[in-house]
Motif scaffolding. Structure first.
Motif, short mmCIF file in Angstrom:
data_model
loop_
_atom_site.label_atom_id
_atom_site.label_comp_id
_atom_site.label_asym_id
_atom_site.label_seq_id
_atom_site.Cartn_x
_atom_site.Cartn_y
_atom_site.Cartn_z
N VAL A 213 -3.67 -3.28 11.60
CA VAL A 213 -3.93 -3.39 10.64
C VAL A 213 -2.97 -1.94 9.97
N ALA B 13 0.52 -2.44 10.12
CA ALA B 13 1.08 -3.00 8.54
C ALA B 13 1.05 -2.52 7.15
N LEU C 75 3.90 0.85 3.73
CA LEU C 75 4.54 2.19 3.44
C LEU C 75 5.68 2.48 3.06
N GLY D 65 8.59 3.41 0.03
CA GLY D 65 9.65 3.84 1.32
C GLY D 65 11.40 3.36 0.49
N ARG E 75 11.73 2.43 -3.40
CA ARG E 75 11.26 3.30 -3.85
C ARG E 75 12.24 4.40 -4.31
N ARG E 76 13.02 4.61 -3.15
CA ARG E 76 13.64 6.45 -3.26
C ARG E 76 14.94 5.89 -3.94
N ARG E 77 15.83 6.44 -4.44
CA ARG E 77 17.13 7.06 -4.76
C ARG E 77 17.99 7.05 -4.76
N VAL F 83 7.13 9.05 2.53
CA VAL F 83 7.59 8.46 1.02
C VAL F 83 8.01 8.63 0.18
N THR G 25 12.84 2.77 -10.30
CA THR G 25 13.66 1.81 -10.29
C THR G 25 13.93 1.31 -11.16
N TRP H 57 11.75 -4.07 -10.72
CA TRP H 57 11.27 -4.32 -9.18
C TRP H 57 10.01 -4.13 -9.09
N LEU I 96 5.41 -8.12 -2.91
CA LEU I 96 4.84 -7.31 -1.68
C LEU I 96 3.82 -7.20 -1.34
N PHE J 230 1.15 -8.05 2.33
CA PHE J 230 0.62 -7.47 2.54
C PHE J 230 -0.97 -7.45 2.81
N VAL K 243 -2.69 -8.31 6.37
CA VAL K 243 -4.32 -7.73 6.66
C VAL K 243 -5.35 -8.78 6.78
N THR L 101 -5.27 -11.15 9.47
CA THR L 101 -5.57 -10.45 10.69
C THR L 101 -7.04 -10.05 10.94
#
Lengths: 106, 278
Positions: free
Chosen positions: A15, A18, A23, A27, A30-32, B74, B138, B142, B149, B153, B157, B160
């Motif tokens: 878990v 995952a 995350l 990232g 989302r990141r530029r 992030v 963005t 998106w 996505l 996930f 989970v 699992t």
């Protein structure tokens, strides 16, 4: 639903892996900025390593640990090449923001 | 699912503490930071009070710290802070690996990932001018892929957790098939040195020792004039016998990566970029 954990074993670690991978994906999307994208990519590799080690512990073999070693190797190679690409991108356009590199879009 | 909720609470606590620390001052800053910390610590104490083994406590605590650091990677804005958060993630991972009896992997995680990779990132921060990244949105295009996505996930989970089996149960049939397809007998290598295995036991001499000595050797403590039996030794044995070809291919990949990095990053005399394909 019980509110205490009796143990923190392989499923719990999966878990965690995952969530770490999620995350990293967030990232990545989302990141530029190329640098942060590479950092998020390292997170994805880290999640893969954790999952490999946990499953190796679950089935009592070493194969998962060895595959984790290979993942670490690939992550190191990717970091080296990625850093070189970032430096070259910066030399070309004085920016590593993805908004300045939309011409690479396929 | 309890654990998943705990991680969500941890993320919420991180956001609250971050919002508090970004304020300019006043009591609200401290209050919000403490509130965020309480969001993480109190559920951790409640959830972890049933843990008895040290390895469980280690995995639980370090995974929470790693989640917080990953969240900072992030959404953090300062590049150096993000690189250092990556360092924290790798250190936590090394602790989790130790708790999973993967000491060699913990060592190379620290030396390669926490050492070389993080230093590489800090190195390019010195080379180039990275501005603060506000995480520009963005756009709406998106949103749906991101939601899909996240749903995938969540399903993973849930599957699992639903399919979790006790730790000592034999592996799934497909796992055995995958192993035999590769040409390796998966079950021949066990984590405990000297444990009875199917084929010829390389560590048979361990069983012929007096009981006390064999126990001391299996525990991996230094023993005079005898090879130390440990997990790292097993990994080295596997790596250089069964996995020789993948190992050599990996070294080839590393060589190619180094040569490619130098070729891409090389700069000509007049400032023009040579060799770069960009």
């Amino acid at each position: 639903m019980e509110l205490t954990l009796q143990s923190f074993d392989v499923p719990h670690t999966l878990v965690f892996a995952a969530l770490l991978a999620g995350l990293g994906l967030v990232g990545l999307l989302r990141r530029r900025n190329m640098l942060f994208i590479l950092l998020a990519l390292e997170l994805l590799f880290a999640a893969a390593e954790v999952a490999f080690v946990a499953v190796a512990n679950h089935v009592r073999t070493y194969n998962g640990q060895i595959f984790a070693i290979f993942v670490i190797m690939i992550a190191a190679a990717q970091a080296a090449v990625g850093v070189a690409i970032i430096v070259t991108m910066y030399r070309h356009r004085q920016s590593i923001g993805t908004e300045h590199w939309t011409s690479l879009r396929g | 699912m309890t654990l998943f909720g705990f991680y969500i609470l941890t993320l919420a606590g991180y956001f609250v503490a971050r919002a508090g620390l970004r304020r300019r001052g006043g009591p609200a800053r401290i209050v919000l930071a403490l509130l965020g910390a309480a969001f993480i610590v109190v559920p951790a104490l409640v959830l972890g009070r049933g843990l008895t083994r040290a390895a469980d406590v280690l995995r639980f605590g370090l995974s929470a710290v790693a989640i917080v650091a990953a969240a900072h990677i992030v959404i953090g804005e300062r590049p150096v802070h993000c690189a250092l958060a990556l360092l924290v993630v790798f250190l936590c991972l090394a602790g989790i690996f130790v708790a999973f009896q993967a000491e060699f992997l913990a060592a190379i995680t620290i030396s390669i990932n926490a050492g070389a990779v993080v230093v590489t990132f800090l190195f390019i921060l010195m080379l180039i001018d990275v501005r603060l990244d506000r995480g520009v949105d963005t756009g709406a295009g998106w949103v749906w892929p991101a939601v899909a996505l996240a749903a995938v996930f969540t399903v993973l989970v849930a599957v699992t957790l639903a399919g979790a089996r006790p730790a000592n149960s034999p592996p799934e049939p497909w796992f055995r098939m995958a192993g035999s397809a590769y040409g390796s007998e998966l079950m021949n290598t066990r984590l405990k040195a000297g444990a009875p295995s199917d084929g010829a036991d390389e560590f048979q001499w361990l069983n012929e020792l007096p009981p006390g000595e064999a126990k001391r050797m299996r525990s991996g403590r230094p023993y005079p004039l005898r090879p130390i039996s440990g997990y790292t030794r097993h990994i080295g044995w596997e790596l250089y016998t069964k996995y020789t070809v993948p190992f050599e291919v990996a070294s080839l990949i590393l060589t190619i990566a180094v040569v490619g990095a130098v070729a891409i990053g090389r700069q000509g005399r007049a400032g023009e970029v040579r060799g770069g394909g960009l």
